[in-house]
Structures are given as structure tokens and as C-alpha cells.
Design an enzyme around this catalytic site. Structure first.
Site, PDB file in Angstrom:
ATOM      1  N   ASP A   1       0.821  -1.219   0.000  1.00 15.15           N
ATOM      2  CA  ASP A   1       0.000   0.000   0.000  1.00 15.15           C
ATOM      3  C   ASP A   1       0.853   1.266   0.000  1.00 15.15           C
ATOM      4  O   ASP A   1       0.593   2.195   0.775  1.00 15.15           O
ATOM      5  CB  ASP A   1      -0.923   0.024   1.228  1.00 15.15           C
ATOM      6  CG  ASP A   1      -1.643  -1.279   1.482  1.00 15.15           C
ATOM      7  OD1 ASP A   1      -1.958  -1.980   0.507  1.00 15.15           O
ATOM      8  OD2 ASP A   1      -1.886  -1.604   2.661  1.00 15.15           O
TER       9      ASP A   1
ATOM     10  N   GLU B   1     -11.180  -1.329  -3.901  1.00 14.20           N
ATOM     11  CA  GLU B   1     -10.579  -0.536  -2.832  1.00 14.20           C
ATOM     12  C   GLU B   1      -9.532   0.408  -3.394  1.00 14.20           C
ATOM     13  O   GLU B   1      -9.320   0.497  -4.599  1.00 14.20           O
ATOM     14  CB  GLU B   1      -9.942  -1.468  -1.800  1.00 14.20           C
ATOM     15  CG  GLU B   1      -8.836  -2.346  -2.367  1.00 14.20           C
ATOM     16  CD  GLU B   1      -8.368  -3.422  -1.413  1.00 14.20           C
ATOM     17  OE1 GLU B   1      -9.016  -3.628  -0.370  1.00 14.20           O
ATOM     18  OE2 GLU B   1      -7.350  -4.085  -1.714  1.00 14.20           O
TER      19      GLU B   1
END
Length: 282
Positions: A12, A171
């Protein structure tokens, strides 16, 4: 690029540039159930050699309302202060520091967005600052939320929260502006899947309305063992039209959805503004 750019397991990655220095804020990976508690920061002037600034925020000691699941940090600067948005126990918090290297301290003493504030999961925050200085917050798994932030960067009007969930969205929303075009990008499929990938849409404003899904811009390359490419961030090299994309992938070799590594590649556009699919560097 010499990928992976960071040692060990990270995911991420949020890539941002302050002045002449790039900063990376990733999830610390390698834990069952993504149960890590600490965030670290890394800096570089060339996107190749990175300095580890150590732990900048630890849920165990710095946050009172969450204990684990430290995911998906995102950073932004305003008036010499640095704001770190992060996931903790499936809620979104915000911390502040006087340096991009921290230490960061909890700005609110509670979540900015509680885990049950809206339908689906309240994770994966991202802040986009437009040319006029207005900042916007994007987040959500299962649904993509967006809202203008107040000038303090730690509050917003709930009545202004909008949801836009593109085709294929799972997401990790991320927004950039290039010229007069706004790009909303997101990750599709599950981060544990080899088919985790990035797609995008466009608009003439930071809150849409967004075009239909325009295509995939980052995906696996099984022939070279590159799998699970997603949860990205994008940054423009200051003073140029050169762009870079940071993302995670399964660690090469033998990685999986909790053993991921951070990679950076160039991002290119066609003459008509479409994003050219990325060829991941090994």
C-alpha cells in the site's frame, strides 16, 4: 527502476514529493491477517536510494482507539505541517507532525471516520489537493467515498459525503489532476489474488461525475513472476510532465497477499490523455 525499492515486506505505498525529496509511506507487511501496528517513512532524492526514518507512528503507544491492523497510510502537507491518514482496526484516523519523518501524533484522539460510519469498509484513505488549495478525501472498500475536507484537514461535513463506485471497484481510490482532467484510479479484485490490478476513470472535476471505467493500467505479468499488482499511488516529478506510480505486488519470488513488496515504475499518457498500461519492471 531497481525493483523492489524497499527492503523486506511492505504494501500500500503512498508516494509523495515535498520540495526536492520523495517520501514513501507504506503498510508494514508480513503479518498474518495484516495485523501490523507500525508505520515507517522512507525518503529519497532519486527514487532509487531510500533512507529509512524508522517508526513514525505506532498504534500500540500513539493511538488510544485502536490496537492493530495498521494499513494504507497517505500523507499530505499544509502550511509546514504534515498530515498522515491511516487505517487502524478498519477505521480511518489522522495524525500530524512538524516533519515528514514524524513523529506523528494523533490529531483527534478518535477516528476521523469510524468503522461503522458508512456501509462497507472504512479503509484506504487518500487526500488530493487541487490547484486552488482545496483538499478532498477519498476512501472505502466495496464503495468509493469522496468528500471535501475543511481547511483544518481533520474534519468534513458529513452532508457532503458522496459515493461513487466504479465498475470493478474494490478498494484503494487515488486521484490526480493532469491539466484539466481528473483521474480516479482504484484497485480491482482482492489483494490476495494474483489478479489484483489497477483501473481508472476520468472527470472534469475532483468529485466527478466520473466517466465509465476506461481500462486497466497495471496488471500481473505471469511470464516474469509479477503478481498481485495494485494499491498504488501516483506522483508527478516537480516542474515536469513525468509521472511515477508506486504499488505493491507479491514478493518475488514466493510472495502472497500478506508478503508483498513495493515497486515503482513510470506512468505515461497518450496525446489524448489516456493512461498507457504500465509494464512492471522486474
Amino acid at each position: 527502476m531497481n525493483n523492489p525499492v524497499l527492503p523486506g515486506f511492505t504494501a500500500d505505498p503512498h508516494l509523495v514529493v515535498y520540495g526536492d525529496t520523495y517520501w514513501l509511506y507504506p503498510t508494514t507487511d508480513g503479518f498474518d491477517g495484516w495485523s501490523g501496528t507500525r508505520f515507517r517513512a522512507y525518503s529519497s532524492t532519486d527514487l532509487t536510494r531510500w533512507t529509512d526514518h524508522g517508526v513514525i507512528l505506532d498504534l500500540a503507544t500513539d493511538i488510544t482507539w485502536a490496537d492493530a491492523h495498521a494499513w494504507a497510510p497517505a500523507a499530505v502537507e499544509r502550511d509546514g505541517r504534515y498530515y498522515l491518514y491511516f487505517c487502524a482496526d478498519r477505521a480511518i484516523g489522522v495524525a500530524v507532525a512538524d516533519s515528514p519523518a514524524g513523529p506523528f501524533r494523533d490529531a483527534l484522539g478518535k477516528p476521523l471516520i469510524a468503522a461503522d460510519a458508512y456501509p462497507d469498509q472504512m479503509i484506504d484513505p487518500m487526500v488530493f489537493t487541487d490547484d486552488d488549495g482545496r483538499a478532498y478525501l477519498y476512501w472505502g472498500q466495496g464503495a468509493a467515498y469522496q468528500v471535501p475536507l475543511h481547511d483544518d484537514l481533520v474534519s468534513f461535513d458529513p452532508a457532503e459525503v458522496n459515493v461513487h463506485t466504479p465498475e470493478g471497484y474494490n478498494e484503494a481510490p487515488f486521484v490526480i489532476r493532469r491539466g484539466d482532467v481528473y483521474y480516479l484510479m482504484w484497485s480491482e479484485n482482492d489483494t490476495r489474488s494474483a489478479d489484483y490490478r489497477v483501473a481508472y476513470a476520468t472527470s472534469d472535476g475532483p468529485l466527478g461525475p466520473w466517466s465509465p471505467r476506461r481500462g486497466v493500467i497495471l496488471a500481473k505479468d505471469e511470464s516474469r513472476g509479477i503478481l498481485g499488482t495494485g494499491h498504488h499511488s501516483v506522483v508527478r516529478e516537480p516542474g515536469t510532465d513525468d509521472w511515477h506510480i508506486a504499488y505493491h505486488r507479491f514478493a518475488v519470488p514466493g510472495g502472497d497477499g500478506t508478503h508483498r513488496e513495493t515497486a515503482i515504475d513510470r506512468l505515461h499518457f497518450t496525446d489524448d490523455g489516456a493512461i498507457v498500461p504500465v509494464v512492471p519492471a522486474r
